[in-house]
Design a protein around this motif. Structure first.
Motif, PDB file in Angstrom:
ATOM      1  N   ILE A  36       0.864  -1.181   0.000  1.00 58.37           N
ATOM      2  CA  ILE A  36       0.000   0.000   0.000  1.00 58.37           C
ATOM      3  C   ILE A  36       0.900   1.230   0.000  1.00 58.37           C
ATOM      4  O   ILE A  36       1.584   1.515   0.988  1.00 58.37           O
ATOM      5  N   ASP A  37       0.892   1.938  -1.110  1.00 58.98           N
ATOM      6  CA  ASP A  37       1.728   3.138  -1.259  1.00 58.98           C
ATOM      7  C   ASP A  37       0.846   4.384  -1.195  1.00 58.98           C
ATOM      8  O   ASP A  37      -0.246   4.411  -1.748  1.00 58.98           O
ATOM      9  N   GLY A  38       1.343   5.407  -0.523  1.00 63.97           N
ATOM     10  CA  GLY A  38       0.550   6.616  -0.309  1.00 63.97           C
ATOM     11  C   GLY A  38       0.739   7.685  -1.364  1.00 63.97           C
ATOM     12  O   GLY A  38       0.939   8.853  -1.028  1.00 63.97           O
ATOM     13  N   ALA A  39       0.711   7.304  -2.637  1.00 62.69           N
ATOM     14  CA  ALA A  39       0.905   8.247  -3.753  1.00 62.69           C
ATOM     15  C   ALA A  39       2.293   8.871  -3.700  1.00 62.69           C
ATOM     16  O   ALA A  39       2.458  10.090  -3.788  1.00 62.69           O
ATOM     17  N   TYR A  57      -1.057  -7.882  -4.622  1.00 64.98           N
ATOM     18  CA  TYR A  57      -1.917  -6.699  -4.728  1.00 64.98           C
ATOM     19  C   TYR A  57      -1.093  -5.483  -4.355  1.00 64.98           C
ATOM     20  O   TYR A  57      -0.309  -5.515  -3.408  1.00 64.98           O
ATOM     21  N   TRP A  58      -1.240  -4.411  -5.149  1.00 69.56           N
ATOM     22  CA  TRP A  58      -0.637  -3.145  -4.754  1.00 69.56           C
ATOM     23  C   TRP A  58      -1.491  -1.996  -5.258  1.00 69.56           C
ATOM     24  O   TRP A  58      -2.264  -2.130  -6.212  1.00 69.56           O
ATOM     25  N   ILE A  59      -1.361  -0.873  -4.568  1.00 63.59           N
ATOM     26  CA  ILE A  59      -2.070   0.340  -4.968  1.00 63.59           C
ATOM     27  C   ILE A  59      -1.234   1.534  -4.546  1.00 63.59           C
ATOM     28  O   ILE A  59      -0.480   1.470  -3.571  1.00 63.59           O
ATOM     29  N   SER A  60      -1.331   2.592  -5.310  1.00 68.52           N
ATOM     30  CA  SER A  60      -0.679   3.849  -4.949  1.00 68.52           C
ATOM     31  C   SER A  60      -1.723   4.952  -5.023  1.00 68.52           C
ATOM     32  O   SER A  60      -2.178   5.323  -6.108  1.00 68.52           O
TER      33      SER A  60
END
Length: 230
Positions: A36-39, A57-60
């Protein structure tokens, strides 16, 4: 048995690189990997993309703080247990998951030993009590937590520093869930987090948590006993 390894990152490309390498180098494949990346805008996303075929799974995207990001990771977790290995933190060696699997027997919280870049080494406590948590905590980078427990009781996003400490006190002390320590080195912990640099906020938040979880009379009596008064 499957472990959800969750990494939280924000603008720590170098730390993230080390953490990803540590996770993907595990000898056991009994895990899923969630980032989980915070932009981030420092190149972290490129690092994630380079390893995306090995990340489940990953998201930014922007978040409201570390505990908001951790809760996003929990929401995506499908393993039996979760462990948070945040950017800059690494597994002690490549055999950690392999070595710990026999101990994940349904116990709610399984805590191992923690090493530090400075050379310090902390053994996991044999037992936990309110007195223990008044002066210390257990490190979530060295702790495997049953996933259903985390999904039922997410980290409290009102706090900036002590929500993991609140979780331990609420679950282990107030509710009395099961705990086991294993003297296996689990992580090398990055000591540069916000909790290590903002002691005043940390202490203020701890006091708020105690006042929230315990009746005032109980706390007054506890402090008297702690100070040796009758």
């Amino acid at each position: 048995m499957k472990i959800s390894v969750i990494t939280i990152n924000y603008n720590d490309k170098c730390g993230l690189t080390n953490t990803i390498k540590s996770v993907l180098n595990q000898d056991s494949n009994h895990y899923e990997y969630i980032i989980i990346d915070g932009a981030s805008n420092d190149g972290s996303v490129k690092i994630i993309e380079e390893h995306s075929e090995n990340i489940d799974y990953w998201i930014s995207e922007k978040d409201t703080g570390i505990y908001n990001a951790m809760n996003k990771g929990i929401a995506r977790a499908t393993g039996d247990y979760c462990i948070f290995m945040n950017s800059g933190d690494v597994f002690y060696d490549n055999k950690v998951i392999e070595n710990v699997l026999p101990y994940l027997d349904g116990t709610a919280v399984v805590n191992g030993d923690t090493s530090y870049p400075s050379g310090r080494y902390d053994s996991s406590p044999d037992d936990v009590s309110l007195s223990f948590f008044m002066n210390s905590t257990i490190i979530h980078q060295s702790t495997f937590i049953r996933t259903d427990l985390l999904k039922h009781n997410n980290y409290d996003e009102r706090y900036r520093i002590v929500s993991d400490w609140k979780f331990w006190v609420e679950e282990l002390i107030v509710k009395g869930v099961s705990y086991k320590n294993i003297h296996i080195p689990i992580s090398i912990f990055d000591e540069n987090g916000i909790g290590s640099t903002n002691i005043e906020l940390h202490d203020n938040e701890m006091l708020c948590v105690l006042e929230e979880l315990f009746p005032k009379k109980v706390l007054q009596e506890y402090y008297r006993l702690l100070n040796g008064s009758t």
